[in-house]
Structures are given as structure tokens and as C-alpha cells.
Design an enzyme around this catalytic site. Structure first.
Site, PDB file in Angstrom:
ATOM      1  N   TYR A  10       2.882   4.625   0.806  1.00  0.00           N
ATOM      2  CA  TYR A  10       3.477   5.324   2.083  1.00  0.00           C
ATOM      3  C   TYR A  10       2.551   6.097   2.724  1.00  0.00           C
ATOM      4  O   TYR A  10       1.652   7.004   1.895  1.00  0.00           O
ATOM      5  CB  TYR A  10       4.682   6.204   1.623  1.00  0.00           C
ATOM      6  CG  TYR A  10       5.906   5.518   1.089  1.00  0.00           C
ATOM      7  CD1 TYR A  10       6.456   4.307   1.286  1.00  0.00           C
ATOM      8  CD2 TYR A  10       6.454   6.000  -0.399  1.00  0.00           C
ATOM      9  CE1 TYR A  10       7.558   3.719   0.935  1.00  0.00           C
ATOM     10  CE2 TYR A  10       7.465   5.272  -0.996  1.00  0.00           C
ATOM     11  CZ  TYR A  10       8.150   4.266  -0.424  1.00  0.00           C
ATOM     12  OH  TYR A  10       9.137   3.613  -1.033  1.00  0.00           O
TER      13      TYR A  10
ATOM     14  N   ASP B 219       0.781  -1.193   0.024  1.00  0.00           N
ATOM     15  CA  ASP B 219      -0.102  -0.138   0.074  1.00  0.00           C
ATOM     16  C   ASP B 219       0.992   1.108  -0.116  1.00  0.00           C
ATOM     17  O   ASP B 219       1.941   1.090   0.070  1.00  0.00           O
ATOM     18  CB  ASP B 219      -1.010  -0.037   1.097  1.00  0.00           C
ATOM     19  CG  ASP B 219      -0.331   0.005   2.422  1.00  0.00           C
ATOM     20  OD1 ASP B 219       0.802  -0.238   2.723  1.00  0.00           O
ATOM     21  OD2 ASP B 219      -1.137   0.445   3.613  1.00  0.00           O
TER      22      ASP B 219
ATOM     23  N   PHE C  54       6.801   2.395  -4.202  1.00  0.00           N
ATOM     24  CA  PHE C  54       8.209   2.274  -3.766  1.00  0.00           C
ATOM     25  C   PHE C  54       8.617   3.660  -3.904  1.00  0.00           C
ATOM     26  O   PHE C  54       9.870   4.274  -3.704  1.00  0.00           O
ATOM     27  CB  PHE C  54       9.020   1.306  -4.478  1.00  0.00           C
ATOM     28  CG  PHE C  54       8.922  -0.130  -4.002  1.00  0.00           C
ATOM     29  CD1 PHE C  54       9.253  -0.332  -2.680  1.00  0.00           C
ATOM     30  CD2 PHE C  54       7.974  -1.018  -4.642  1.00  0.00           C
ATOM     31  CE1 PHE C  54       8.988  -1.663  -2.099  1.00  0.00           C
ATOM     32  CE2 PHE C  54       7.699  -2.193  -4.206  1.00  0.00           C
ATOM     33  CZ  PHE C  54       8.158  -2.777  -2.824  1.00  0.00           C
TER      34      PHE C  54
ATOM     35  N   HIS D 234      11.153  -8.933   0.513  1.00  0.00           N
ATOM     36  CA  HIS D 234      10.895  -7.628   0.502  1.00  0.00           C
ATOM     37  C   HIS D 234      11.970  -6.765   0.731  1.00  0.00           C
ATOM     38  O   HIS D 234      12.863  -7.238   1.554  1.00  0.00           O
ATOM     39  CB  HIS D 234       9.728  -7.351   1.566  1.00  0.00           C
ATOM     40  CG  HIS D 234       9.034  -5.938   1.226  1.00  0.00           C
ATOM     41  ND1 HIS D 234       9.549  -4.838   1.514  1.00  0.00           N
ATOM     42  CD2 HIS D 234       7.954  -5.582   0.768  1.00  0.00           C
ATOM     43  CE1 HIS D 234       8.873  -3.679   1.694  1.00  0.00           C
ATOM     44  NE2 HIS D 234       7.769  -4.224   0.811  1.00  0.00           N
TER      45      HIS D 234
END
Length: 227
Positions: free
Chosen positions: A69, A67, A80, A189
Site C-alpha cells: 500500500y 506491491d 494485504f 483479485h
């Protein structure tokens, strides 16, 4: 908020067969209420930035986040990525560290990945909105079906697409990629909380090899590159 009407025409045509109209309408109404009553990221004008910058026919790589920031000024509709002038989050710093070690691309001064998007990298979050300061607050409200439809639409295309799935959440989406024309590359991740599985995975060179093997142009992974 009519979510389908806000999409670019090409995405609208390709997503519609994979979406439940009533559920999508309900999601749009709920999201509109959140924007009206809460501080929500990204800004509403950036909600579909990933789709505007990268059409289905242009998409060569998908990088899936979870989801947006949830800090002020960070999210701008690309997974990202943060705008120039915004401090890089730790996960993005690890992405750039791996990029440097993988392809010797210098770490850029900022964190804007728009250059990737313009080359055909769909920077998609599974959930497209979030309340300020509350990570995961818009999960399980309907966005997952919407973005799963995006993956299904890409899966239906004949030209090779490379799906970069980082972390356990993203890896669960691998079951949606059933077309043997495509390639799925999984890794841990990039969060610094995850100490294994991402650094050293060399996803960028692997993605370019998969693209080349499928007869598609490779990506210039320098975030400053433009088309």
C-alpha cells in the site's frame, strides 16, 4: 543495504541458492538510495516483516500481493495487511467479506493480519517497497527476482504448501510451483474493481482442505487468532 544479511538466518540459507549475488547487491544499493531520498513504504524496519514472522519451515500458505500500500501508515511488510487503527483498504474489506461467507469468521474491527503470519501464512508482496503515493513505482527494479527466489525456495520444500494466487499478476507465478507436493489455488483479485473471480471463490476453506489432504495442520483464519 545488504538485503541477504537482513533476512532471518533460515530464509538467508534457503534463498541464497536461488539469487544472483550481483543483482541482489545492486537491488540493495538502489533500495537504500530510495529510502535515503524519498518517502518509501513500508518503513525500513518492516521491510522483511513477512520473513521474520513466518520462517520457511513454518510456512503452510503463501498469499501473494503485488506491491505494498502506498498511503501513509498503511504498509507494514505484510501483503494485504494494515496496522490496527488504520482504515481497511477496499481489497482487504473484500478479503474479510469472503472470509465471513466462506468460514463464517466475523469481520474483525481492524485489518492487521499478523495473526495469520504467526500461524504460517507468508504474506508476501512480489515487490517489497513503493514510493509514497505512487503505486507500482518500485516494480521492475529487481524485487521480482528476489521474491521469485522465495517462491522457488518454498517449492523446493517437501511438506505441502498452499499457494493462494489472487489476480492475473499473482497467477503468473504459478509456473514457479513445480513440486507436486504443493497446491496452487487461483482466484480473481479481491479489489472491488474486479467484479468477478474472487467473491465466492472460497479460498480459505479450500486452503485448509488442501493442507489437511497433505497431512498438515489447518489455519485458524480468524485474524485475531494467535499461536
Amino acid at each position: 543495504m545488504n538485503l541477504i544479511e537482513q533476512l532471518p538466518a533460515e530464509w538467508r540459507a534457503e534463498l541464497s541458492p536461488h539469487l544472483d549475488a550481483a543483482a541482489t547487491t545492486a537491488l540493495g544499493e538502489w533500495v537504500a538510495g530510495e529510502y535515503a531520498t524519498e518517502t518509501v513504504y513500508p518503513p525500513v524496519e518492516d521491510l522483511f516483516a513477512a520473513y521474520r514472522l513466518c520462517s520457511p519451515s513454518q510456512t503452510r500458505v503463501l498469499i501473494l500481493g503485488q506491491d505494498p500500500y502506498h498511503g501513509p501508515g498503511q504498509a507494514h511488510g505484510l501483503s494485504f495487511s494494515v496496522r490496527e487503527g488504520v482504515r481497511r483498504p477496499p481489497s482487504l474489506s473484500n478479503v474479510f467479506k469472503e472470509l465471513n461467507e466462506d468460514l463464517n469468521v466475523p469481520k474483525p474491527p481492524g485489518g492487521d493480519l499478523t495473526g495469520w503470519a504467526r500461524q504460517g501464512v507468508l504474506l508476501l508482496n512480489a515487490v517489497l517497497t513503493v514510493r509514497a503515493g505512487k503505486a507500482g513505482s518500485h516494480a521492475n527494479k529487481g524485487w521480482e527476482a528476489f521474491t521469485d527466489a522465495t517462491i522457488k525456495a518454498l517449492n523446493a520444500r517437501d511438506e505441502r504448501i498452499v499457494f493462494l494466487l489472487w489476480g492475473s499478476y499473482a497467477k503468473k507465478k504459478a509456473v514457479l510451483v513445480t513440486n507436486p507436493a504443493h497446491a496452487v489455488l487461483e482466484a480473481g483479485h479481491p479489489s472491488p474493481l474486479n467484479r468477478v473471480g474472487f467473491l465466492g471463490s472460497r479460498p480459505f476453506s479450500a486452503a485448509n482442505k488442501a493442507l489437511a489432504d497433505g497431512g498438515r495442520p489447518v489455519i485458524d483464519w480468524d485474524p485475531r487468532a494467535t499461536v
